[in-house]
Motif scaffolding. Structure first.
Motif, PDB file in Angstrom:
ATOM      1  N   VAL A  56      62.275  -5.004  24.364  1.00 54.60           N
ATOM      2  CA  VAL A  56      61.009  -4.287  24.594  1.00 54.60           C
ATOM      3  C   VAL A  56      60.153  -4.305  23.326  1.00 54.60           C
ATOM      4  O   VAL A  56      58.936  -4.498  23.396  1.00 54.60           O
ATOM      5  CB  VAL A  56      61.283  -2.836  25.064  1.00 54.60           C
ATOM      6  CG1 VAL A  56      59.995  -2.029  25.139  1.00 54.60           C
ATOM      7  CG2 VAL A  56      61.950  -2.846  26.433  1.00 54.60           C
ATOM      8  N   ILE A  57      60.789  -4.136  22.158  1.00 55.15           N
ATOM      9  CA  ILE A  57      60.028  -4.173  20.893  1.00 55.15           C
ATOM     10  C   ILE A  57      59.311  -5.517  20.751  1.00 55.15           C
ATOM     11  O   ILE A  57      58.120  -5.578  20.419  1.00 55.15           O
ATOM     12  CB  ILE A  57      60.959  -3.938  19.675  1.00 55.15           C
ATOM     13  CG1 ILE A  57      61.442  -2.487  19.651  1.00 55.15           C
ATOM     14  CG2 ILE A  57      60.246  -4.264  18.356  1.00 55.15           C
ATOM     15  CD1 ILE A  57      62.475  -2.189  18.581  1.00 55.15           C
ATOM     16  N   LEU A  58      60.027  -6.593  21.047  1.00 55.12           N
ATOM     17  CA  LEU A  58      59.440  -7.926  20.878  1.00 55.12           C
ATOM     18  C   LEU A  58      58.398  -8.219  21.954  1.00 55.12           C
ATOM     19  O   LEU A  58      57.313  -8.723  21.673  1.00 55.12           O
ATOM     20  CB  LEU A  58      60.545  -8.990  20.913  1.00 55.12           C
ATOM     21  CG  LEU A  58      61.561  -8.919  19.765  1.00 55.12           C
ATOM     22  CD1 LEU A  58      62.687  -9.911  19.977  1.00 55.12           C
ATOM     23  CD2 LEU A  58      60.870  -9.176  18.429  1.00 55.12           C
ATOM     24  N   LYS A  59      58.745  -7.858  23.202  1.00 51.29           N
ATOM     25  CA  LYS A  59      57.886  -8.243  24.331  1.00 51.29           C
ATOM     26  C   LYS A  59      56.613  -7.398  24.395  1.00 51.29           C
ATOM     27  O   LYS A  59      55.570  -7.860  24.830  1.00 51.29           O
ATOM     28  CB  LYS A  59      58.683  -8.081  25.634  1.00 51.29           C
ATOM     29  CG  LYS A  59      58.311  -9.091  26.709  1.00 51.29           C
ATOM     30  CD  LYS A  59      59.313  -9.112  27.828  1.00 51.29           C
ATOM     31  CE  LYS A  59      59.096  -7.988  28.804  1.00 51.29           C
ATOM     32  NZ  LYS A  59      60.050  -7.976  29.915  1.00 51.29           N
ATOM     33  N   LYS A  60      56.715  -6.137  23.975  1.00 51.04           N
ATOM     34  CA  LYS A  60      55.564  -5.243  24.156  1.00 51.04           C
ATOM     35  C   LYS A  60      54.947  -4.825  22.825  1.00 51.04           C
ATOM     36  O   LYS A  60      54.420  -3.713  22.724  1.00 51.04           O
ATOM     37  CB  LYS A  60      56.018  -4.010  24.938  1.00 51.04           C
ATOM     38  CG  LYS A  60      56.518  -4.347  26.327  1.00 51.04           C
ATOM     39  CD  LYS A  60      56.623  -3.140  27.197  1.00 51.04           C
ATOM     40  CE  LYS A  60      56.940  -3.560  28.616  1.00 51.04           C
ATOM     41  NZ  LYS A  60      57.107  -2.448  29.510  1.00 51.04           N
TER      42      LYS A  60
END
Lengths: 288, 262
Positions: A56-60
């Protein structure tokens, strides 16, 4: 749906309630087996939760930054800036109690040549990061479990999902970033404060050591690897403390009466995780 | 001759098995077959713990049925992902107890979906929030924390938050439960305005589904009714059909509450 899926997946992988409730014959081997099984399940759950959070950190990273940036700033403030008074006190105490006495003892036996390497091993590599991690776990980690556990019990997670907001992104990512940066910064301040106050204590005890010699020895004992591993270690401490506390607060559906019990479990596991990370870094120091 | 395109159902359930939110292994409704068309106003009534909230959570796509099919805007809810977020945001959901975020003020609660989904700063979202708060008579409570607000107004704030993104389908879980007479009357009128097409939403009629523990307040010839009883979902039809129905569950939902004697 994916919005709900992130937490649901973590819950499916971490649903230890089934095993906790299962009746077992009262033999030691069965109890030991259950404990071992629960331990493995917890590790699996934490690993899954860590991967989901990283994803989630990377994608968002660019999603809703006008909402997320203030939340991240708030968490950095909570896990870093607002803990400064306590850390100044702890740094002074650590300097007086440990470093001052060590300097004094080394001076008495004429071993001040070992001062730099002793300080680097004791304060920079071990005591500074570990003490910071445990203090942040106690002050902020506990609050994390209680806040998230209460939010979960009151249905705020469902409310976020109903608004199309990923709870992992909204609730967990700011805490993880805030705590990782907070532990890193506080460790640096703690080390600097402890080394400074330690010399002050030695100076008050009339130890024949000039400040220039004291800090020169410490600087010479420091290696580039110390800086790299210190940064990695403190960020890992912050990341995993946040993960353990968020995981216990949020990954499983809770009732309000479960929150205090879960908070105790999270803090215990947080301490264990910190010690394990520390052990990994000791191996890295030895290998490197 | 032009052929009229049939409207796809907004909500469609075929043989859906509805599980409880708190315990996914517990089935609260079996074999639900239900279709909600655009512009309809449904009231789903049932006694406590009959599965009203769980049915609504499934209808919103927040839960996936244990068996059978549930489609929202023609898309199976199991397939709702990030890519389908736009479809997901066409549904507004109002929880029975509001579920406002206690650490945010009422205005911040109402602004949150708009700010998050459109990536707006607080100042950029201010105007839209002000208008909506005014529409729902919440302006005096804009800076108040939800915990300091009476339950009647908290419900209204939850409705405002659900309406912030101008949904096409609004799901309300027991919206009249616990409201006093004045708020009850206001809400029924406001929901009717939404259903017919409120000017705030560009006059576009909204599809509404509300759950209820008591049918009497919802009497209206234009609404559709369904009842939940003993793990069964039954469509009743219009109000005339409700009145003609002799099923004990319907009679109970229409009965006056027994007077309490001290």
């Amino acid at each position: 749906m994916v919005v709900r899926g992130n937490l649901a997946k973590a819950f499916e992988l971490t649903n230890t309630q089934v095993f906790r409730r299962a009746a077992l014959p009262k033999s030691y081997t069965d109890r030991l087996g259950r404990k071992l099984f629960l331990f493995l399940l917890t590790i699996q759950g934490l690993a899954a939760f860590a991967l989901i959070t990283l994803g989630v950190i990377l994608k968002k990273s660019g999603v809703a930054h006008s909402v997320m940036q203030p939340r991240v700033r708030h968490e950095i403030n909570r896990a870093g800036v607002s803990l400064m008074p306590m850390f100044i006190f702890v740094a002074l105490a650590l300097g007086f109690l440990v470093i001052g006495q060590t300097v004094s003892a080394l001076a008495k036996v004429g071993a001040t040549n070992y001062l730099g390497s002793t300080m680097v091993v004791v304060i920079v590599r071990e005591l500074g990061p570990l003490l910071t991690a445990v203090l942040v776990l106690a002050r902020v980690g506990t609050a994390n479990v209680i806040e998230l556990g209460t939010a979960r019990a009151l249905g705020e997670v469902e409310a976020l999902e109903a608004l199309g907001i990923d709870p992992v992104h909204y609730l967990i990512v700011p805490r993880v970033i805030g705590m990782a940066l907070g532990v890193f910064a506080l460790t640096i301040y703690l080390i600097l404060g402890a080394l400074g106050s330690g010399y002050l204590w030695a100076f008050l005890q009339d130890v024949p050591l000039r400040p220039g010699d004291y800090f020169k020895q410490i600087a010479e004992a420091l290696d580039w690897l110390d800086f790299v591993l210190l940064a990695l270690k403190t960020v890992a401490f912050g990341f995993f403390i946040a993960l353990v506390t968020c995981y216990h607060g949020l990954a499983q559906p809770l009732r309000l009466e479960d929150v205090s019990r879960v908070a105790v479990r999270a803090v215990t596991q947080g301490v264990v995780v910190c010690v394990l990370i520390d052990a990994v870094f000791i191996v890295l120091y030895l290998v490197a | 001759m032009s052929e009229t395109k049939p409207h796809p159902a907004v909500i469609e359930m075929c043989g859906a098995q509805i599980a409880a939110l708190r315990d996914a292994s517990l089935t609260v409704l079996e074999d639900v077959n239900w279709s909600v068309l655009p512009g309809e106003f449904w009231v789903v009534a049932g006694p406590q713990h009959s599965g009203k909230s769980d049915l609504l959570l499934h209808a919103a796509g927040l839960l996936t049925p244990a068996a059978g099919i549930c489609r929202v805007f023609g898309r199976e809810t199991g397939a709702f992902g990030e890519a389908q977020l736009a479809d997901r945001l066409r549904v507004g959901f109002v929880f029975a107890d509001g579920k406002l975020f206690n650490q945010l003020s009422i205005a911040e609660n109402v602004a949150l979906p708009l700010r998050y989904q459109k990536n707006l700063t607080a100042a950029e979202a201010d105007r839209a929030v002000e208008i909506l708060l005014e529409l729902l008579e919440l302006t005096p409570f804009a800076d108040v924390a939800p915990a300091h607000l009476a339950a009647n107004w908290r419900r209204r704030a939850a409705l405002a938050r659900a309406l912030m993104l101008q949904p096409e389908l609004l799901l309300l879980d027991n919206p009249l439960g616990g409201l006093d007479g004045r708020h009850r009357q206001w809400l029924l009128q406001f929901l009717d305005q939404l259903w017919r097409g409120h000017e705030f939403f560009g006059g576009r009629p909204m599809t509404l589904v509300a759950t209820a523990g008591d049918l009497r307040a919802w009497q209206n010839s234009k609404r559709q009714f369904a009842v939940l009883d003993d793990k069964t979902f039954s469509v009743l039809g219009s109000w005339a059909d409700v009145e003609a129905n002799r099923h004990h569950a319907v009679s109970e939902l229409l009965a006056e509450p027994a007077a309490t004697h001290i």
